[in-house]
Design an enzyme around this catalytic site. Structure first.
Site: not given
Ligand code: UDP
Length: 319
Positions: A32-33, A36, A141
């Protein structure tokens, strides 16, 4: 014990899935970065390996299963940096496919009901091609997710990667980001704080709300299904890649949702206010889950009221 990678594992669904997989005794790595995803979603979890990295970069290591969840998913979050959303969806898909090609992992990829756009067919079966604007505020998206499905299909056809697609309909529950602007978290937080309940448009648009535990059950059934079982189901249906809707077919207007939340919090002084409807907001959405039922014997079990009550408890304790 399986070696499992969850890209986007610090997000809402990842946090719930990680807990389930740890309870089953698996070795879980979260990539994960924190764009969000939230560190607090992983706080206190023992035995999780964290790779702090962008899902668009090459992924090292070897895994048995990969849950491919990395992408901002709520409208305000995915619209904040549309190019980031589009490239994360597509490049993130390519990176897990490359990883699987190298190490033989099986992939479950999180697609979305947004591939159906503002649907002209109701409810939406997997065979429906959708009604999607390529140039609207949801396009980064929707089209990113649609192209990622195509990439999964082509890697499967070309390299024989075992990749399975799940189109997730609106899902809610513990570990949602209170700031992600989704309707369930907004309404619950507004009611708990005594703030106005913001209904967009006239509130007559519908959604089908799935409690996250039901989705995690569906993920487990799908990931553990034998490839031959899936082939036997999908090939006669003309699908070159497994694709299943997962959502709760109960359909509610957004106004009904507001009333349900207020009904569960009778002490709340909040009342409904109307706000403009955002562009391209789908008018109706409800999954046809005939295939998931027939293929996996899966269907949601948690009714809306019960799931909302559990989610209210979570937010009350985490405010
Ligand atoms: N919505 C609303 N009030 C809010 C947030 C959302 O009325 O505070 C509406 C939104 O316009 C949409 C539905 O609720 O029709 C679901 O929105 P959400 O952002 O949760 O997900 P979507 O299904 O639109 O991606």
């Amino acid at each position: 014990m399986a070696r499992i990678l969850i890209t986007g594992g610090a997000g809402f669904i990842g946090a719930n899935l990680t807990r389930r997989l740890l309870a089953l005794g698996h070795a879980v790595t979260v990539l994960d970065n924190f764009y969000t995803g939230r560190r607090e979603n992983l706080a206190g979890l023992h035995g999780v390996t964290l790779l702090e990295a962008d899902a668009r970069a090459p992924i090292e290591g070897a895994y048995d299963w990969v849950f491919s969840l990395a992408c901002p998913a709520s409208p305000p979050h995915y619209q904040r940096d549309p190019l980031f959303t589009l490239t994360t969806s597509l490049e993130g898909m390519r990176r897990v496919l490359e990883l699987a090609h190298r190490c033989g992992a099986r992939i479950l990829h999180a697609s979305t009901s947004e591939v159906y756009g503002d649907p002209l067919v109701h409810p939406q079966p997997e065979s429906y091609w959708g009604h999607v604007n390529t140039l609207g505020i949801r396009s980064c998206y929707d089209e990113g997710k649609r192209a990622a499905e195509t990439m999964a299909l082509e890697y499967r056809q070309t390299f024989g990667i075992d990749v399975r697609l799940v189109r997730i309909f609106n899902t809610y529950g513990p570990h949602m980001d209170p700031k992600d602007g989704r309707v369930v978290s907004n309404f619950i937080l507004q009611a708990l704080r005594g703030e106005p309940i913001t209904l967009y448009g006239d509130g007559g648009q519908t959604r089908s709300f799935q409690y996250v535990d039901d989705l995690v059950e569906g993920f487990m059934a799908y990931m553990t299904a034998a490839p031959e079982t899936l082939d036997a189901f999908f090939t006669p249906r003309g699908c070159a890649i497994p694709v299943l809707n997962m959502g709760n077919p109960g359909e509610f207007t957004v106004r009904q949702l507001a009333e349900e939340v207020l009904g569960l919090l009778p002490e709340s002084p909040s009342h409904i206010v109307f706000r403009p409807l955002p562009g391209d907001d789908p008018k109706r959405r409800k999954p046809d889950i005939t295939w998931a039922k027939a293929c996996l014997g899966w269907e949601p079990r948690v009714p809306l009221r019960e799931g909302l009550a559990r989610t209210i408890d979570y937010f009350r304790n985490h405010l």
